[in-house]
Design a protein around this motif. Sequence first.
Motif, PDB file in Angstrom:
ATOM      1  N   GLU A  72      15.095  -3.752  42.378  1.00 22.44           N
ATOM      2  CA  GLU A  72      16.125  -4.775  42.149  1.00 22.44           C
ATOM      3  C   GLU A  72      17.559  -4.272  42.339  1.00 22.44           C
ATOM      4  O   GLU A  72      18.331  -4.896  43.063  1.00 22.44           O
ATOM      5  N   PRO A  73      17.937  -3.145  41.711  1.00 23.91           N
ATOM      6  CA  PRO A  73      19.305  -2.679  41.933  1.00 23.91           C
ATOM      7  C   PRO A  73      19.575  -2.328  43.398  1.00 23.91           C
ATOM      8  O   PRO A  73      20.721  -2.452  43.860  1.00 23.91           O
ATOM      9  N   LEU A 103      14.192  -4.752  53.689  1.00 23.45           N
ATOM     10  CA  LEU A 103      12.777  -4.539  54.044  1.00 23.45           C
ATOM     11  C   LEU A 103      11.864  -5.016  52.927  1.00 23.45           C
ATOM     12  O   LEU A 103      10.740  -5.442  53.168  1.00 23.45           O
ATOM     13  N   GLU A 104      12.355  -4.921  51.690  1.00 22.59           N
ATOM     14  CA  GLU A 104      11.573  -5.453  50.563  1.00 22.59           C
ATOM     15  C   GLU A 104      12.146  -6.777  50.053  1.00 22.59           C
ATOM     16  O   GLU A 104      11.399  -7.653  49.624  1.00 22.59           O
ATOM     17  N   GLY A 105      13.466  -6.912  50.104  1.00 31.69           N
ATOM     18  CA  GLY A 105      14.135  -8.074  49.498  1.00 31.69           C
ATOM     19  C   GLY A 105      13.963  -9.362  50.279  1.00 31.69           C
ATOM     20  O   GLY A 105      14.160 -10.444  49.738  1.00 31.69           O
ATOM     21  N   ALA A 110      11.688  -8.508  56.933  1.00 29.03           N
ATOM     22  CA  ALA A 110      10.707  -7.443  57.182  1.00 29.03           C
ATOM     23  C   ALA A 110       9.779  -7.820  58.339  1.00 29.03           C
ATOM     24  O   ALA A 110       9.488  -6.997  59.211  1.00 29.03           O
ATOM     25  N   LYS A 111       9.317  -9.075  58.353  1.00 33.92           N
ATOM     26  CA  LYS A 111       8.394  -9.492  59.413  1.00 33.92           C
ATOM     27  C   LYS A 111       9.096  -9.475  60.773  1.00 33.92           C
ATOM     28  O   LYS A 111       8.532  -8.999  61.768  1.00 33.92           O
ATOM     29  N   ALA A 112      10.341  -9.990  60.803  1.00 35.43           N
ATOM     30  CA  ALA A 112      11.072 -10.017  62.074  1.00 35.43           C
ATOM     31  C   ALA A 112      11.353  -8.588  62.545  1.00 35.43           C
ATOM     32  O   ALA A 112      11.282  -8.287  63.743  1.00 35.43           O
ATOM     33  N   PHE A 113      11.659  -7.702  61.592  1.00 36.11           N
ATOM     34  CA  PHE A 113      11.903  -6.284  61.916  1.00 36.11           C
ATOM     35  C   PHE A 113      10.649  -5.684  62.564  1.00 36.11           C
ATOM     36  O   PHE A 113      10.724  -5.036  63.610  1.00 36.11           O
ATOM     37  N   MET A 114       9.505  -5.940  61.955  1.00 29.47           N
ATOM     38  CA  MET A 114       8.252  -5.390  62.506  1.00 29.47           C
ATOM     39  C   MET A 114       7.993  -5.946  63.902  1.00 29.47           C
ATOM     40  O   MET A 114       7.547  -5.235  64.801  1.00 29.47           O
ATOM     41  N   LEU A 148       0.626 -17.357  51.684  1.00 27.84           N
ATOM     42  CA  LEU A 148       2.000 -17.877  51.565  1.00 27.84           C
ATOM     43  C   LEU A 148       2.820 -16.854  50.794  1.00 27.84           C
ATOM     44  O   LEU A 148       2.394 -16.366  49.743  1.00 27.84           O
ATOM     45  N   LYS A 149       4.010 -16.531  51.310  1.00 25.33           N
ATOM     46  CA  LYS A 149       4.848 -15.533  50.641  1.00 25.33           C
ATOM     47  C   LYS A 149       6.262 -16.059  50.453  1.00 25.33           C
ATOM     48  O   LYS A 149       6.918 -16.460  51.433  1.00 25.33           O
ATOM     49  N   ALA A 150       6.729 -16.042  49.205  1.00 25.94           N
ATOM     50  CA  ALA A 150       8.139 -16.345  48.954  1.00 25.94           C
ATOM     51  C   ALA A 150       8.954 -15.270  49.659  1.00 25.94           C
ATOM     52  O   ALA A 150       8.612 -14.086  49.602  1.00 25.94           O
ATOM     53  N   ASP A 151      10.034 -15.685  50.326  1.00 27.39           N
ATOM     54  CA  ASP A 151      10.828 -14.726  51.097  1.00 27.39           C
ATOM     55  C   ASP A 151      11.448 -13.644  50.218  1.00 27.39           C
ATOM     56  O   ASP A 151      11.443 -12.466  50.571  1.00 27.39           O
ATOM     57  N   GLY A 152      11.977 -14.034  49.059  1.00 28.87           N
ATOM     58  CA  GLY A 152      12.752 -13.088  48.238  1.00 28.87           C
ATOM     59  C   GLY A 152      11.925 -12.419  47.164  1.00 28.87           C
ATOM     60  O   GLY A 152      10.707 -12.601  47.073  1.00 28.87           O
TER      61      GLY A 152
END
Length: 426
Positions: A72-73, A103-105, A110-114, A148-152
């Motif tokens: 989180e921080p 990448l985690e947030g 993250a998906k677009a990066f991959m 289904l994945k919440a983005d944040g």
Amino acid sequence: MNILLLGSGGREHAIAWKLAQSTEIQKLYIAPGNAGTSLTGINVPIEVNDFEGIKLFVLENDVDMVVVGPEEPLVNGIADFFLNDGLLSDIPVIGPSKSGARLEGSKDFAKAFMQRYGIPTAAYRTFSSTESAAAKEFLRSLKPPYVLKADGLAAGKGVIICPDILEADQELTEMLDHARFGKASEKVVIEEFLSGIELSVFVLTDGKSWILLPEAKDYKRIGEGDTGLNTGGMGSISPVPFADSEFMEKVRLRIIEPTIQGLQSENIDYKGFIFFGLINVNGNPYVIEYNVRMGDPETESVIPRIKTDLVYLFRKVADQSLGSARIEFEERCAATVMLVSGGYPGSYLKGFQVDGLDREYPSLLFHSGTITDENDNLVKTSGGRVIAVTSLAGTTQEALLQSYTTAAEIDFQGKTLRKDLGFDLF
Ligand code: AMP
Ligand code: GLY
């Protein structure tokens, strides 16, 4: 060197335990820490997202380095906060910049990066709240189960796997239209379901070079045989038998190298851990998720398998000389059994005395949800996951047996554990 470690779980106790063994450490502070971290350093009552409070403490106590345990921080930009502050900019933070922490947030990021770097991951599309009709149409192009994945960030609860299309439609409506996870589900990633066995791979990077840490496998479900609700983790083992050199070479070539190169080519400042949540699909690794921190309870198995001084490694990260670092590992196998509160991951009671902590065991005890009661000085439960019991032995089975033997000696009202760790491997 004076170090401030942020966090309060079993992961942080394991990191604190290791940092405290360094020949380079003078004072180790943990904010806010738990009853276990107070045995290895000095707990400081500051919350991990209280950047101004952290700044004051760092300046008043001559802290030379800040190590960030939880995500989180990092997602909130603590590394940038230090870098952009005239008084703090020379103090290294072990943990990525806000940009790297996406990448985690952000699962969408993250998906677009991959996708940009050809890193193997499940096929996906991202939808916002104005696109629920298109999202439902996309669901119909996939086979069940639906992911289904919440983005944040959603405190580890943002991934929903639905067995049929009607449930998937309902979940999608909850997430996109009814803000089921608040701002975190303003966007939803829908992806193809991958079938295989999962493992966690960790690297430490200075943004240029990286070193591979021991891999681990965690056990997420509350029930034996991987049944029931997802938890923060009921235990872990390291090494992972199927992560042989052939598999790990694929991980290096297809996943780790392109990730580090992608970060570099996008000028993303990244000094810290990368946790690759992988799935082995017929011998080929796919990324399920990135995390920008160590795993919990994986850390409790991984850290005891690192022989090298952790302060030395963190210094090499800070001055970007990790490429010349030497690192040594413990050959023995580690197994961690998590003792949790009765009812967890649902509702549970806290404040029960933890017995059996004051004896010597052939295991390591890492505290997760514990506090020292100021009134009677006793260690009490304060969370769902309470104590991680880690053992090292020649084989994982022996390490597990040792951890179970020690776990039987530790008690608190409602104590619950999984007795079948490793069931899927041996
Ligand atoms: P996460 O919160 O991203 O760790 O996801 C929680 C869990 O959901 C993962 O550990 C996997 O077990 C499962 N999961 C996530 N994405 C997929 C997928 N595409 N296919 C299969 N299982 C998945
Ligand atoms: N054990 C999984 C995690 O830390 O996210």
